[in-house]
Design an enzyme around this catalytic site. Structure first.
Site, PDB file in Angstrom:
ATOM      1  N   ASP A 185      18.705  -3.985  12.298  1.00  0.00           N
ATOM      2  CA  ASP A 185      17.292  -4.213  12.553  1.00  0.00           C
ATOM      3  C   ASP A 185      17.094  -5.687  12.865  1.00  0.00           C
ATOM      4  O   ASP A 185      17.875  -6.543  12.445  1.00  0.00           O
ATOM      5  CB  ASP A 185      16.470  -3.814  11.327  1.00  0.00           C
ATOM      6  CG  ASP A 185      14.994  -3.682  11.644  1.00  0.00           C
ATOM      7  OD1 ASP A 185      14.327  -4.714  11.774  1.00  0.00           O
ATOM      8  OD2 ASP A 185      14.513  -2.540  11.759  1.00  0.00           O
ATOM      9  N   CYS A 196       9.839  -1.684  13.627  1.00  0.00           N
ATOM     10  CA  CYS A 196      11.022  -1.424  12.799  1.00  0.00           C
ATOM     11  C   CYS A 196      12.084  -0.674  13.603  1.00  0.00           C
ATOM     12  O   CYS A 196      11.894   0.484  13.991  1.00  0.00           O
ATOM     13  CB  CYS A 196      10.618  -0.614  11.574  1.00  0.00           C
ATOM     14  SG  CYS A 196      12.001  -0.110  10.545  1.00  0.00           S
ATOM     15  N   HIS A 226      12.719  -3.627   6.357  1.00  0.00           N
ATOM     16  CA  HIS A 226      11.267  -3.466   6.247  1.00  0.00           C
ATOM     17  C   HIS A 226      10.852  -2.630   5.048  1.00  0.00           C
ATOM     18  O   HIS A 226       9.658  -2.512   4.770  1.00  0.00           O
ATOM     19  CB  HIS A 226      10.728  -2.772   7.506  1.00  0.00           C
ATOM     20  CG  HIS A 226      10.902  -3.560   8.764  1.00  0.00           C
ATOM     21  ND1 HIS A 226       9.989  -4.486   9.207  1.00  0.00           N
ATOM     22  CD2 HIS A 226      11.906  -3.563   9.680  1.00  0.00           C
ATOM     23  CE1 HIS A 226      10.396  -5.026  10.349  1.00  0.00           C
ATOM     24  NE2 HIS A 226      11.564  -4.472  10.663  1.00  0.00           N
ATOM     25  N   SER A 256      11.129  -2.802  22.823  1.00  0.00           N
ATOM     26  CA  SER A 256      10.296  -2.100  21.844  1.00  0.00           C
ATOM     27  C   SER A 256       8.980  -1.588  22.407  1.00  0.00           C
ATOM     28  O   SER A 256       8.234  -0.916  21.696  1.00  0.00           O
ATOM     29  CB  SER A 256      10.013  -3.025  20.662  1.00  0.00           C
ATOM     30  OG  SER A 256      11.206  -3.309  19.967  1.00  0.00           O
TER      31      SER A 256
END
Length: 686
Positions: free
Chosen positions: A365, A384, A371, A326
């Site tokens: 996710d 996210c 989310h 990420s």
């Protein structure tokens, strides 16, 4: 009747004698003439030539090795020095029983088989009156032991010299490198006349990349020798020019702090100045002691290092290639803004999974319950996945590849030490060329969250972070700070190089991505918000987790009981301060679990150290304890997994409590997202 003897012919004998004398005289005359002619040729015609040869037989020119330049950190800490060293040498012609002497010395001085083998190789090429090194860099104990027994070993002597030494041991090994004996392959790449008296050369790191600066120029001395070649006296001496001293950009204190922060973890840390590209800390752990390589490492020790599962010889910061996870999401977000695929306020609904059109497969996710509505800022803050699945699909792999390449992914940074790995930035062309396979849409989704084929080094991550921090300035990372010339004491600063500026259509796009990274650390629900509490300066960051093993569709990832070698890699990138960045940091912890739990507190510790003077006397932000140590727990649980059946699948990684307020229906595309709730997402993972 008896016959009377014949009378002698005196006249005939006289003539015969005369002829013989004349012939002998003529022969002698010819021979003397030849000798005189030869002497005339040698002494008159070739006088200059043989005079030169005569001087050469009497006078020898011997090279003198130059002292190697020293290496310092930016704060003056000595990183590489030349210290007095004592070696045991042998003059073969003075030894009557070489094998017997070696047998006795083996136990007395702990001679290894490698020492004796190397010594015997040198004996084959040395003249009997020349000294040959048996063992170098004797310890004080070995020196004392031999000294008291020296009378037993005629022909064996102690010689003093200089040897390379690294005072900090393994702390700077992957930057400084080491020197070693010159090999045949080295000879092909150097000016041999300048290395006539040199035995060692840079093999790795700065020692290798700055070899010409550190080595200096060879000197010479003219000596008179006897017929056997032994030196009688020094006639003339030209001293060598010492190598230049080098000051690196590394901060020794920050380097030590980074090593301590990694503790017992394996991993890498890179800290650089985003405004200049100067590398302030560069840690690969575990490391090795470069002093073991200077005089030749034993086979057993090298075997131990090279086969160790911890791989201490591997430079993780420079060559370690990890899925960035990420940490690439701010870059992907910038791609969405740059190509007009997203606006900063545009919302994407996250139910906890994403599917491609007309495909049943769910790309999950990390937050199983989803989310809710996410805009760009909170998609970065909450990491996210669904937001970036959707964005990557809308961008397409070619535009995604084009944008990430601008930030240095998939290419070497050009740092000034050898051996850098370039990572991997996948594309359809790459996959077709490397794997003879087509590109699948699901692989684009996975690339959008930094997984799949994508690989990056810690140095690349720090470089990309620096570009974001400076809003497009691409300064090439470097270690060289200054060169100090030994004779003139003049200093020379190297040129600072940069790559083309990363230009965006609107400078406000930088603000949007940086606001998201700021929210990661300073927002109430950011994945690394606990690491921002009480910080000396406001810093921004992004957590990441790199999956190590695949998880089948529908299967839940384990958060406990997972063997250490199967646990995820933890990543964190950051820069500080947010408004005027002075440092950019990349932390990779192998099998560390989650970025917020493991990597982010390490970065916070380095920020505390670097800005400790700025923090002194300042009031803590309201509601925080300025003296509190950063928590080792974060709030994210952002773990990425590949489906066991396909590279294009994305798996859930752990569970988390449902948000306190979750909209029942997704907001219309483009609508403002719902206010993010303060969601307890334990157990902490990213």
């Amino acid at each position: 009747m008896k016959r009377l003897p014949a009378l002698k012919d005196a006249s005939r004998e006289r003539r015969l004698f005369t002829h013989r004398v004349l012939f002998a005289a003529l022969t002698m005359g010819v021979l003397v003439s030849l000798i005189v002619a030869r002497l005339f040729f040698l002494q008159v015609i070739n006088h200059d030539h043989f005079t030169t040869l005569s001087h050469d037989n009497r006078l020898k020119i011997l090279p003198l090795p130059p002292p190697r330049g020293l290496i310092y950190s930016r704060d003056g800490s000595l990183l590489a020095e030349n210290r007095p060293s004592f070696s045991l040498t042998v003059v073969p012609e003075n030894v009557t029983n070489m094998d017997g002497a070696l047998h006795e010395l083996r136990s007395m001085l702990n001679l290894a088989d490698d020492d004796i083998e190397q010594f015997k190789k040198q004996l084959k090429f040395a003249r009997r009156f020349e000294s040959v090194t048996l063992k170098g860099d004797l310890t004080p104990e070995e020196l004392a032991t031999f000294s008291v027994n020296r009378f037993r070993f005629p022909g064996f002597n102690i010689e003093a010299g200089l040897a390379r030494h690294y005072p900090h041991g393994e702390a700077f090994a992957h930057v400084i490198g080491y020197v070693g004996r010159i090999s045949e392959s080295d000879l092909a790449n150097i000016e041999q006349s300048n290395y006539a008296a040199t035995t060692h050369i840079g093999k790795m790191g700065v020692e290798k990349s700055r070899e010409q600066v550190l080595h200096g120029r060879v000197g010479y001395q003219k000596v008179e020798v006897n017929a056997q070649g032994r030196i009688l006296r020094v006639v003339e001496r030209t001293p060598p020019v010492p190598g230049s001293d080098i000051y690196l950009t590394l901060d020794a204190g920050l380097q030590d702090e980074a090593i301590a922060a990694l503790d017992n973890y394996r991993g890498a840390i890179v800290v650089l100045d985003p405004n200049t590209g100067a590398i302030l800390a560069f840690v690969s752990k575990p490391a090795y002691d470069p002093n073991a390589f200077v005089n030749g490492i034993s086979r057993s020790m090298y075997q131990s290092l090279s086969t160790s599962p911890n791989r201490p010889l591997f430079n993780r910061a420079l060559q370690g290639q990890y899925p960035p996870g990420s940490t690439v999401k701010p870059l992907v977000a910038l791609a969405g803004l740059q190509y007009g695929v997203r606006t900063a306020d545009q919302a994407t609904w996250c139910p906890g999974w994403y599917t491609l059109p007309n495909e049943p497969h769910q790309y999950r996710d990390w937050l199983r319950t989803g989310h809710g509505n996410m805009n760009l800022k909170f998609s970065i803050a909450h990491s996210c996945d669904v937001y970036y699945y959707t964005l990557a699909h809308d961008l397409g792999i070619r535009r995604l590849h084009e944008m990430l390449a601008k930030f240095g992914l998939g290419a070497i940074t050009g740092v000034d030490i050898p051996g850098e790995a370039g990572g991997l930035l996948p594309s359809p062309d790459w996959k077709k060329r490397a794997r003879k396979q087509p590109w699948y849409p699901g692989e684009t989704l996975i690339a959008g969250i930094g997984q799949g084929y994508m690989l990056a080094t810690p140095l690349q991550l720090a470089y990309a972070t620096a570009i974001v921090a400076t809003r497009g300035e691409a300064m090439i990372p470097h270690f060289l700070g200054e060169i100090e010339h030994p004779v003139t004491d003049e200093t020379q600063s190297p040129d600072v190089y940069r790559r083309p500026h990363v230009d965006l259509a609107n400078t406000k796009y930088w603000d949007a991505a940086i606001d998201g990274m700021d929210e990661v650390v300073n927002g109430a629900t950011g994945t690394a918000h606990k690491s921002g509490i009480g910080a000396p300066v406001r810093f921004a960051g992004k957590t990441g987790t790199a999956q190590v093993y695949g998880i089948a569709q529908g299967e839940k990832a384990k958060t406990t009981g997972v063997p250490e070698h199967l646990q995820d890699h933890a990543l964190f990138i950051s820069f500080a301060p947010v408004d005027a960045p002075q440092i950019a940091i990349a932390v990779v912890v192998e099998h560390g679990g989650g970025g917020s739990r493991t990597a982010a507190p390490i970065a916070r510790r380095l920020i505390d150290y670097y800005f400790k003077d700025a923090h002194a006397g300042q009031d803590a932000p309201a509601g925080t304890d300025a003296n509190a140590a950063p928590s080792t727990a974060g709030i994210g649980n952002e773990g990425h997994a590949h489906d066991a059946a396909t590279d294009a699948a994305h798996g859930d990684h752990g569970t988390a409590a449902a948000p306190a307020t979750t909209p029942d229906t997704p907001a219309a595309d483009g609508a403002a997202p719902s206010a993010p709730a303060a969601v307890p997402l334990e157990p902490d993972y990213d």
